[in-house]
Each structure stands twice: as structure tokens, then as C-alpha cells.
Design an enzyme around this catalytic site. Sequence first.
Site, short mmCIF file in Angstrom:
data_model
loop_
_atom_site.label_atom_id
_atom_site.label_comp_id
_atom_site.label_asym_id
_atom_site.label_seq_id
_atom_site.Cartn_x
_atom_site.Cartn_y
_atom_site.Cartn_z
N GLU A 103 39.76 39.81 51.82
CA GLU A 103 40.41 41.10 51.57
C GLU A 103 40.33 42.03 52.78
O GLU A 103 41.28 42.77 53.07
CB GLU A 103 39.80 41.78 50.35
CG GLU A 103 40.17 41.13 49.02
CD GLU A 103 39.39 39.85 48.73
OE1 GLU A 103 39.78 39.11 47.80
OE2 GLU A 103 38.40 39.60 49.44
N HIS A 173 36.81 41.21 36.59
CA HIS A 173 38.27 41.16 36.54
C HIS A 173 38.89 42.25 35.68
O HIS A 173 40.07 42.15 35.31
CB HIS A 173 38.75 39.79 36.04
CG HIS A 173 38.41 38.65 36.95
ND1 HIS A 173 37.21 37.99 36.88
CD2 HIS A 173 39.09 38.09 37.97
CE1 HIS A 173 37.18 37.04 37.81
NE2 HIS A 173 38.30 37.09 38.49
#
Length: 368
Positions: A103, A173
Site C-alpha cells: 500500500e 476487514h
Amino acid sequence: MVMATSLRRCGRRLVSSVFNNREFSTTFQGNKAIQQQHEQLQETGKSLNLCSAINQALHIALETDPRSYVFGEDVSFGGVFRCTTGLAEKFGKKRVFNTPLCEQGIVGFGIGLAAMDNRAIAEIQFADYIFPAFDQIVNEAAKFRYRSGNQFNCGGLTIRTPYGAVGHGGHYHSQSPEAFFCHVPGIKVVVPRSPREAKGLLLSCIRDTNPVIFFEPKWLYRLAVEEVPEHDYMLPLSEAEVIREGSDITLVGWGAQLSIMEQACFDAEKEGISCELIDLKTLIPWDKETVEASVRKTGKLLISHEAPVTGGFGAEISASIVERCFLRLEAPVARICGLDTPFPLVFEPFYVPTKNKIVDAIKATVNY
């Protein structure tokens, strides 16, 4: 079915409001021009879910600007949620491509691409995994223009990422990390509530002259369905929308929480309580004036979001409205938010703000 109907209803009612005063560079088009374009939209369109609306916006962005690029983990075959399906086939793998699972590298590459006058559309697969890129976003992207005295910038950077509860995501998540980035001057933070809003707001973000983080409510990717115009259109940033007018209490939220809040408004109405519901849409810079005008009318405010209550963006809204409307408030500002714990898996129903929690808070605030 009730949820989808509620979201369709939210998407059709549009109320203009004033632009926030926080200092940012001018947008790709003036907000006034975007608003005029927005008012000309036809009510009819093609029935799309939120995922397809995002996909359509990306198609338009790539088609209308050859400087646009879409990249991230697995985006070339559609991504885990299939939001980028068909893009690589149509526009080629030089403009839609996979990145390493990094990321920090995704955002760092996006900053460099945007600094070279391109439209960099980066995808972070889950908002929970945006934190490795935190330094690049906060210390590079947000400060790029400022530190050069406006000689160079990375305003063409848009970071898309799905956030929030999904029913089975657990603590890795299902997080809602928007408040972390609302603390950072130099970036915009946008959260859509429905397919129609998602398409228009995403196109505005991509064409904006400031770096933007676009949080997509993954719970609604396929649940939310409404009529979405097929043509290219943009919706104004930093303009909240009153999607339900009322006189007894003001409710403020964003993203997936709006449908839950609207259901609470319906239940409260059955008991004689008139609720005004506002979708903030853009968290930074946010539309204080629209919220203030509503609270001055109702005298009461309730804010709801999925993120933990402590340090959540609801606290900033509460503090600002208390400063502006102290003598008009008739009750303490209520916040119905996530709990101050990691996001649980089995106990998710106890964690997230539900319709019943909001209804109880509405009653308590109105009867204070």
C-alpha cells in the site's frame, strides 16, 4: 428490499447548500457549474448497484482523459469486489494494471504519477489496509502543494477504498478509518451513500485539483440499487444534502449509515417525532453551514457513524455545532457510533449503530 427502496428514495431528493470556507485549491470545475450540471440531470437512468456505478465512473474517467490511470492490487481482473471489471480489456494494461501487495508503494507511485500532471486513481483493497500508506498520504500527498508554495502538487490523486461493516469482516476487514484522515489539512475525504451519488462524486473527486480519499461502503456494493444516469456527470463536493426535512431533531451521517438512519426516522415519525436527515457526503472540508441551519431550526442534533465514538468525526461535528449554536441547543448532542473496541466478528450486531439504537437516542434527545 426495504433497504434498497430507502436508498433509492435518498438518491432522488437533492437540496443545494453553501460551500465550506476551509481553504483548498479551486476544483476542476467550479462548484456552481457542477451544481448547474447536477440540476439538469434526468431522473431516469439505468438501474445499477453501487459497484456497477463505480465501474461506470471509472470507465468515463479513463475514456474522457487519456492521462487517467487505475492501479492497485488485482484491479486488472476486476478486483475482489469486481469494481474494475472490464477496464483493462478496454483501456489496456498500461492504463489499468496490478501493483505489488504494498500500500505504501501504491500511494507513493500515485503521488509521483499525479505530480507529473496525470490523474492517478489508486485502489486500496480494504480501508483496513490503508495504514501502511499513512505516511505517504499524510506527510507527502497532503503537504505536496503547501511545501512548494504551490509550484508543484499531486492534486490529481484519488485513493479509492472500501470501508465499513460487511456482516462478516471482523477486525481486519470492517473498519471505518475516515477520522484519521479528517485530521489532515490538504486532502479531501468523501463518502457516498448510494449508486447515483457514488458515480457523480467519484468523477468529481478524480477531476478535483486536490488529493482525495474516496471511501466506498462495501456493504452497499450490491445491496444498494437505484436509477443512475448513464452519461458523464459530477456532483459538488463539500455540499451536504438534506434528504429528509423535519422540525424536531437533526440527524447527520454519511455512507452506509444513511439508510439505517432513514429507517429510524420513519419509526420516530410513527411516534410523532419529525426528523431532519442530512447526508454530509464530504467530511473534509465539510458543510458546516447546512448542518448549522438545520440545528438552529430543530434545536437538537444526533450524529451516527460506524467508527468508534472516541475521536470519531462525529466529535468534530458536535464541537463545531456547539460553538455555533450553543444558545439554540435544547439538549446535549447525541452520538450513536461504534464501540471503543476492535471491530468484532461474532458480536458485530452489538457493535454497529442500529436502527433501534438510533430511535432510542432520538426519543431521549427530543424528550430531554
